[in-house]
Design an enzyme around this catalytic site. Structure first.
Site, PDB file in Angstrom:
ATOM      1  N   ASP A  62       0.848  -1.198   0.000  1.00 46.44           N
ATOM      2  CA  ASP A  62       0.000   0.000   0.000  1.00 46.44           C
ATOM      3  C   ASP A  62       0.877   1.239   0.000  1.00 46.44           C
ATOM      4  OD1 ASP A  62       0.787  -0.514   2.736  1.00 46.44           O
ATOM      5  OD2 ASP A  62      -0.764   0.892   3.414  1.00 46.44           O
TER       6      ASP A  62
ATOM      7  N   GLU B 246       0.023  -0.882   5.900  1.00 42.66           N
ATOM      8  CA  GLU B 246       1.072  -0.290   6.732  1.00 42.66           C
ATOM      9  C   GLU B 246       0.872   1.199   6.889  1.00 42.66           C
ATOM     10  OE1 GLU B 246       4.744   1.424   8.190  1.00 42.66           O
ATOM     11  OE2 GLU B 246       3.802   1.905   6.284  1.00 42.66           O
TER      12      GLU B 246
HETATM   13  N1  BES Z   1       8.647   3.249   5.516  1.00 36.50           N
HETATM   14  C1  BES Z   1       8.031   4.151   6.424  1.00 36.50           C
HETATM   15  C2  BES Z   1       8.776   4.333   7.721  1.00 36.50           C
HETATM   16  C3  BES Z   1      10.186   4.818   7.632  1.00 36.50           C
HETATM   17  C4  BES Z   1      10.583   5.736   6.676  1.00 36.50           C
HETATM   18  C5  BES Z   1      11.106   4.375   8.535  1.00 36.50           C
HETATM   19  C6  BES Z   1      11.905   6.167   6.614  1.00 36.50           C
HETATM   20  C7  BES Z   1      12.401   4.817   8.508  1.00 36.50           C
HETATM   21  C8  BES Z   1      12.816   5.710   7.517  1.00 36.50           C
HETATM   22  C9  BES Z   1       6.610   3.686   6.700  1.00 36.50           C
HETATM   23  O1  BES Z   1       5.930   3.325   5.531  1.00 36.50           O
HETATM   24  C10 BES Z   1       5.829   4.814   7.315  1.00 36.50           C
HETATM   25  O2  BES Z   1       5.645   5.798   6.649  1.00 36.50           O
HETATM   26  N2  BES Z   1       5.352   4.638   8.539  1.00 36.50           N
HETATM   27  C11 BES Z   1       4.502   5.610   9.147  1.00 36.50           C
HETATM   28  C12 BES Z   1       3.782   5.031  10.326  1.00 36.50           C
HETATM   29  C13 BES Z   1       2.432   4.468  10.011  1.00 36.50           C
HETATM   30  C14 BES Z   1       1.748   4.011  11.279  1.00 36.50           C
HETATM   31  C15 BES Z   1       1.542   5.404   9.246  1.00 36.50           C
HETATM   32  C16 BES Z   1       5.323   6.779   9.663  1.00 36.50           C
HETATM   33  O3  BES Z   1       6.479   6.626  10.025  1.00 36.50           O
HETATM   34  O4  BES Z   1       4.744   7.868   9.678  1.00 36.50           O
HETATM   35 MN    MN Z   2       7.087   2.139   4.329  1.00 33.98          MN
HETATM   36 MN    MN Z   3       5.272   5.278   4.578  1.00 34.92          MN
END
Ligand code: BES
Ligand code: MN
Ligand code: MN
Length: 456
Positions: free
Chosen positions: A88, A152
């Protein structure tokens, strides 16, 4: 047997074409309008796993978006690597800020521009192509399982249940995830921590209806003004978060750990220039690397209320809103922080407004080991392909499910990310370097090889 470099060279164009097909599918999980595309994307991923040689490939339904599963068990006595990723993507808005349309992947300057190119389609798909190579060349060193989810970006709402109900199926020795960043193509790195998350929405209500701002302005509190004041008070003059108890559980790093962290290359001038800011901002007493890696933060993600259309409407709004997130570090707990926020926000609200705090999804912080076999295998693999030893860093983002994997499955994760912080994740013009993509595909089979060797 072809080595991985030759294989990547010979199949480069196809690898790109397939990724482009995947990127053309607008699998936005936040917006129900894309439900059909999300399902098509899950089917696409499943088919690619089958084509690459995976067994037991399934599109597993959940209460939300499906999870794609596949595996290749070559020898039960060998270690098993579970690859996690997400198909996604974030919404592409605002569309008008994209130089080329978000779901029409375009190459400029050696970078693939498209929503999801780095986060996470381009990254998890490297594992599918590396697996294809290992299958075709009889080079699989470990058993492999894939779990690619579709929620995710909206908090992995149904993945927890899936994991709890499928503990046996998901049994593995390590989880490998390519969904983080490294420092640069010259200096590879491995993230060894992810921040947790508390996310709330606040609603401030003043008068029982929108009012004429001339007739009533000055006589009743304006909820937009009050909300702004409340939000401004959440940081003190040192940019510490002013919620009582907020830092109580934070683990402070030792002077040595902080020193090591700050030895990572970081070009402050380049950083500012890339972001278009004259000065950086943040918690007093900490460096930028520390502010984004080992310190908790509080951000307003959106704020609105009253008239935001064309032209000028004179109105005193009845309500104002904000979406606020807090990034958490080890040993903070998202439920506890959400409770503290709610209690504080309600306590500071003046009598002339009502406030409501509504919690959204959350997630716990994690640190991943640097003394594990998996970390060493990743280090060795990156060292081979980049010619430089990778350094450990602490990531600012969150992948909340990693803490749950550890809790429920008892399996640790290695964060083998090939993105760059400047890839515009969640922003317009998201991009992923072709070189990053191909280097990833070359590195992954080495990770499997070294993981098997070092596990012996
Ligand atoms: N891949 C990201 C997280 C990420 C990005 C970790 C860059 C380390 C470096 C992930 O898809 C993401 O965006 N996670 C969200 C959390 C989620 C609960 C919406 C975030 O970090 O905002
Ligand atoms: Mn991600
Ligand atoms: Mn992300």
């Amino acid at each position: 047997m072809q080595n991985i470099k030759e294989y990547v060279e010979a199949n480069k164009q196809r690898f790109l074409d397939e990724l482009f097909d995947l990127l053309r599918l607008p699998s936005v999980s936040a917006d129900p309008k894309f439900k059909g595309d999300v399902e098509k994307t899950a089917e696409f991923v499943a088919q690619k796993l089958r084509d690459a040689g995976a067994d037991q490939v399934e599109v597993c339904p959940t209460a939300g978006n499906p999870i794609v599963y596949g595996e290749k068990i070559i020898d039960p006595s060998l270690p098993t690597v579970l690859t996690y990723g997400h198909y996604d993507v974030q919404p592409a808005d605002p569309y008008e800020l994209w130089e080329t349309p978000p779901f029409e992947p375009t190459v400029r300057d050696g970078k693939i521009y498209a929503r999801g190119s780095a986060d996470d389609k381009g990254q998890f798909y490297m594992h599918v192509k590396a697996f294809e190579y290992m299958m075709k060349n009889n080079a699989l060193a470990c058993n492999i399982k894939f779990m690619i989810e579709g929620e995710e970006e909206v908090g992995s709402k149904n993945l927890g249940t899936f994991v709890k109900e499928n503990k046996d199926k998901l049994k593995a020795d390590v989880i490998v995830i390519s969904d983080t960043s490294m420092i640069s193509m010259k200096q590879p790195s491995l993230e060894t921590g992810l921040r947790g998350l508390s996310y709330v929405e606040v609603e401030v209500t003043g008068p029982n209806r929108d009012l004429h701002s001339g007739v009533y302005g000055g006589a009743v509190a304006n909820p937009a003004t009050i909300l702004s004041k409340l939000i401004a008070s959440l940081h003190d003059e040192n940019n510490h978060i002013a919620i009582p108890g907020f830092y109580d559980d934070v683990i402070e790093l030792t002077a040595e750990e902080r020193k090591a962290l700050n030895e990572a290359p970081f070009e402050i001038e380049e950083y500012k220039k890339d972001l278009g800011v004259e000065e950086l901002w943040g918690e007093k007493g900490y460096t930028t690397i520390e502010r984004t890696g080992i310190r908790p933060t509080l951000e307003v993600n959106g704020i609105w209320g009253g008239y935001i259309g064309e032209g000028a409407k004179t109105v005193l709004p009845s309500k104002a809103f904000a979406k606020i997130s807090m990034r958490l570090v080890p040993n903070q707990n998202s439920q506890r922080i959400t409770d503290l926020f709610k209690k504080h926000f309600e306590a500071i609200a003046p009598d002339y407004v009502k406030v409501e705090v509504k919690p959204h999804h959350g997630g716990e912080p994690v640190v991943t080991p640097t003394d594990s076999v998996a970390y060493k295998a990743a280090e060795k693999a990156l060292n081979d392909t980049f010619g430089v030893k990778p350094i450990p860093t602490r990531g600012g983002g969150s992948i909340p499910i990693v803490a749950l994997f550890e809790d429920v499955l008892g399996i640790k994760t290695v964060l083998l990310g090939f993105g760059l912080d400047s890839d515009n994740l969640h922003s317009p013009n998201e991009k992923y370097g072709i070189e990053n993509y191909l280097m990833g595909i070359s590195t992954i089979p080495l990770f499997h090889k070294y993981y098997a060797e070092l596990s012996k």
